[in-house]
Design an enzyme around this catalytic site. Sequence first.
Site, PDB file in Angstrom:
ATOM      1  N   HIS A  99     -19.532  -6.421   4.640  1.00  0.00           N
ATOM      2  CA  HIS A  99     -20.440  -5.768   3.690  1.00  0.00           C
ATOM      3  C   HIS A  99     -20.849  -4.421   4.239  1.00  0.00           C
ATOM      4  CE1 HIS A  99     -23.526  -4.869   0.896  1.00  0.00           C
ATOM      5  NE2 HIS A  99     -24.530  -5.105   1.719  1.00  0.00           N
ATOM      6  N   HIS A 101     -22.621  -0.320   2.793  1.00  0.00           N
ATOM      7  CA  HIS A 101     -23.119   0.523   1.704  1.00  0.00           C
ATOM      8  C   HIS A 101     -22.341   1.836   1.744  1.00  0.00           C
ATOM      9  CE1 HIS A 101     -27.225  -1.737   2.136  1.00  0.00           C
ATOM     10  NE2 HIS A 101     -26.315  -2.460   1.505  1.00  0.00           N
ATOM     11  N   ASP A 124      -1.332  -1.646  -4.936  1.00  0.00           N
ATOM     12  CA  ASP A 124      -0.872  -2.311  -3.709  1.00  0.00           C
ATOM     13  C   ASP A 124      -1.964  -3.197  -3.108  1.00  0.00           C
ATOM     14  OD1 ASP A 124       1.535  -0.935  -3.824  1.00  0.00           O
ATOM     15  OD2 ASP A 124       1.004   0.511  -2.268  1.00  0.00           O
ATOM     16  N   HIS A 164     -25.866  -2.334  -5.593  1.00  0.00           N
ATOM     17  CA  HIS A 164     -26.022  -2.727  -4.191  1.00  0.00           C
ATOM     18  C   HIS A 164     -24.906  -2.097  -3.350  1.00  0.00           C
ATOM     19  CE1 HIS A 164     -26.754  -6.174  -1.090  1.00  0.00           C
ATOM     20  NE2 HIS A 164     -26.579  -5.000  -0.536  1.00  0.00           N
ATOM     21  N   TYR A 218       6.999  -6.080   1.185  1.00  0.00           N
ATOM     22  CA  TYR A 218       6.581  -5.140   2.212  1.00  0.00           C
ATOM     23  C   TYR A 218       5.940  -5.875   3.387  1.00  0.00           C
ATOM     24  CZ  TYR A 218       4.067  -1.078   4.157  1.00  0.00           C
ATOM     25  OH  TYR A 218       3.571  -0.106   4.965  1.00  0.00           O
TER      26      TYR A 218
HETATM   27 ZN   LIG Z   1     -26.487  -4.538   1.475  1.00  0.00          ZN
END
Ligand SMILES: [Zn+2]
Length: 228
Positions: A99, A101, A124, A164, A218
């Site tokens: 995660h 930002h 891809d 978010h 690939y």
């Molecule tokens: Zn966050």
Amino acid sequence: MRVSQTIAQIRAEVCDLHAHLTRWGLVTWTAGNVSARVPGEDLLVIKPSGVEYDSLTPESMVVCDLDGTLVEGEHSPSSDTASHAYVYRHMPEVNGVVHTHSPYATAWAALGEPIPCSLTAMADEFGGDIPIGPFALIGSDDIGRGIVETLRGSRSPAVLMRQHGPFTIGPTAKAAVKAAVMCEDVARTMHLARQLGPIDRLPATAVDRLFDRYQNVYGQHLMEESNE
Ligand SMILES: [Zn+2]
């Protein structure tokens, strides 16, 4: 191999992978986190909360169970641990979650718009648009549920949680980190393209062929090379 040895290896791997987040400009201050599942155990390893990137060490990584409860570690786990744990509980094929930002991907999240698949590189890596997930407040299972509901059955390893930011998943923690880097890259390029004029999506048949080639032909080619 003993579980403690496995955990020590994963602590080192997860610690090292955080360097990619700073190297590729995906994070500010202490925001962002990488986690990895401990294979065969109901455990995950994740970044500690509030520790600066330069100060991260394998020993400072935190081990939690798949309910997000601290099992081993001197710091408290990242505040996003419950979301990562929810993904591991509901998507057994996922072994890494990231995660951030990162600014361009988060700009699309702020608008609540999927990133349209108009580049071969997007076909891809993502097999289509990078989708938008629902808005969810931190502190319950809502973020994890939104990630799973959006990505289950999708070819994209990335979701932009509305207002978010991006969450990415992978069969390994490194694959999830790569998806986070690629997500930011195409978010930036597609932002630039949109400044120049209207965006055309690739035809679905072309997306399918590109995705299949990249993920199968690939990938196998690379695997054969690395096995030589
Ligand atoms: Zn966050």
